[in-house]
Design an enzyme around this catalytic site. Sequence first.
Site, mmCIF file in Angstrom:
data_model
loop_
_atom_site.group_PDB
_atom_site.id
_atom_site.type_symbol
_atom_site.label_atom_id
_atom_site.label_comp_id
_atom_site.label_asym_id
_atom_site.label_seq_id
_atom_site.Cartn_x
_atom_site.Cartn_y
_atom_site.Cartn_z
ATOM 1 N N GLY A 136 0.841 -1.181 0.000
ATOM 2 C CA GLY A 136 0.000 0.000 0.000
ATOM 3 C C GLY A 136 0.878 1.233 0.000
ATOM 4 O O GLY A 136 2.103 1.145 -0.012
ATOM 5 N N PHE B 14 1.387 3.283 2.375
ATOM 6 C CA PHE B 14 2.117 3.453 3.618
ATOM 7 C C PHE B 14 2.418 2.124 4.311
ATOM 8 O O PHE B 14 2.680 2.092 5.509
ATOM 9 C CB PHE B 14 1.320 4.346 4.579
ATOM 10 C CG PHE B 14 0.940 5.670 3.978
ATOM 11 C CD1 PHE B 14 1.868 6.669 3.802
ATOM 12 C CD2 PHE B 14 -0.363 5.905 3.567
ATOM 13 C CE1 PHE B 14 1.527 7.887 3.239
ATOM 14 C CE2 PHE B 14 -0.725 7.119 3.003
ATOM 15 C CZ PHE B 14 0.222 8.114 2.839
ATOM 16 N N ASP C 138 -10.760 5.889 0.932
ATOM 17 C CA ASP C 138 -10.003 5.174 -0.103
ATOM 18 C C ASP C 138 -10.737 3.895 -0.503
ATOM 19 O O ASP C 138 -10.137 2.822 -0.600
ATOM 20 C CB ASP C 138 -8.600 4.851 0.395
ATOM 21 C CG ASP C 138 -7.638 4.547 -0.750
ATOM 22 O OD1 ASP C 138 -7.957 4.885 -1.903
ATOM 23 O OD2 ASP C 138 -6.573 3.966 -0.503
#
Length: 533
Positions: free
Chosen positions: A33, A35, A143
Amino acid sequence: MSSGDNAEEIEKLYAAVPRLCDIFCIMQKIGEGTFSSVYLATARLKSGEDMKFALKHLIPTSHPTRIAAELECLTVAGGEDNVMGVKYCFRNNDHVVIVMPYLEHECFVDILHYLSFEEAKEYMFNLFKALRRIHEFGIVHRDVKPSNFLYNRHQKQFALVDFGLAQGTPDTKIEQLKVLQIKKQESCSQNKPHTISGNRLPQNIPVPRDLVLPPSTKQSVKRLWSHSEIQINQGVKVKEGLLGYPSQRSVFGERNFNVHGTVTNKNPTVKAIKQSKIDVESTKLAPKKTIPTKTPSDGVAKKSVRSILASTPCECFARNQVCFVCLGRSRQVAPRAGTPGFRAPEVLTKCPNQTTAIDMWSAGVIFLSLLSGRYHFFNAPDDMNALAQIMTIRGSKETIQAAKTFGKTITCSKELPAKNLRTLCESLRNVCSASMQFAEQDELQRMRAELQIQILEKEDGWFDHDTHTASLPGSTHKHESQAESMDIEQSNMNGWDRVPDEAYHLLDRLLDMNPATRITAEEALNHPLFHIV
């Protein structure tokens, strides 16, 4: 991603959080991802059964409050109604690993053209259940996209994951999201960087008693790792490891490791400036420059100028330059997190007041892909082009009117009528179906050719007749099973020629340009589409 790189990253993770060695056997890296990185691991339960887990390793530069907020979202709202829960959490210094149940899932783009309409309807219903759950707790996911809504097609299991970008509503029940709201307000007012402290998260949680790992497995997973120095040169591509160097990453849940960014050396090169010769005597005689002092009237003057510019009409329309009016206006700061292609119009236009409606817009884009068979549906390089793509579907007049409701002004050089959603989706799906039919015909021709070759090989006695019942590569048994699977997939296409009007009515409500009137998750679950017998 090569097996060598995979093993190296697993070793680094063991070294970063040593307690993982005593509990988990990390198998492979399964996704990345923005982060975080996600790994598949197994653990031996007290009953002797091996259980699979997903280990999400957050990058060391993540803000402690942000990590705590994601954990609280998972623990408070997760575990029910298709929202991913959390099992354990480990921390060592600035490395945090969240342990979640592992859900084996299919990649959305791989199954898009094989889902029946009933499956697509079931997919959306379960997504709305997950969104209703988190919205009840005042969580805005921010998201929502297929790779963050895991789907096991055969077991009919769903899971909404990745709350790393979540924010809270004004009445949120997540305490850490309230803290993030306060910090965001302070940073906007003071415009100062945050001071990151590494002492806001608890140290390693005690090892769960129901997890035991046999000694042989422990020895196999314990590896030595020496910290080697990494040199980063300007313009050289590198991969992101556990040291926090940024890189362009793919989305969580997708098995895609082909996208890497570049890391450049940010240390500025000091250049010596050759000064020109100056007459010393002339400098002594030169009068000193007086620096004007700031008077209280300066601030009043600036405010008056800003107020005038705010009411002055823009002059850069239809010109290839930015006018002085736009240059003089203060920039508005608003959250714009999320994935391009799924951002709502109010996010693209930097509306400061963003609600759970942005998640419903993203769900509408997913439904649009399901009905049209096209993914990604919106694919623009920047926010303005993304808004233009939305405008070609929803109409320029509707976009301009919706923007006025949240204090924005949009101009368009030509009027674009709104498209009929049924006509649009059916035409796109027919194009996709035609291309798939050509591909399937080519596959059948290839299978027939291979089958003829195998028959000739059998007649020529190329293999022992006593082993003719074995399932050889390219044999008749293999082709029969492939033909049966193709028939099953073809049967799953049933229903797309009978999509009811209620489906497009729901799509229209999800893609409402005005977030105030956009359908909510609760209303979507009660939509007539899901009550058709």
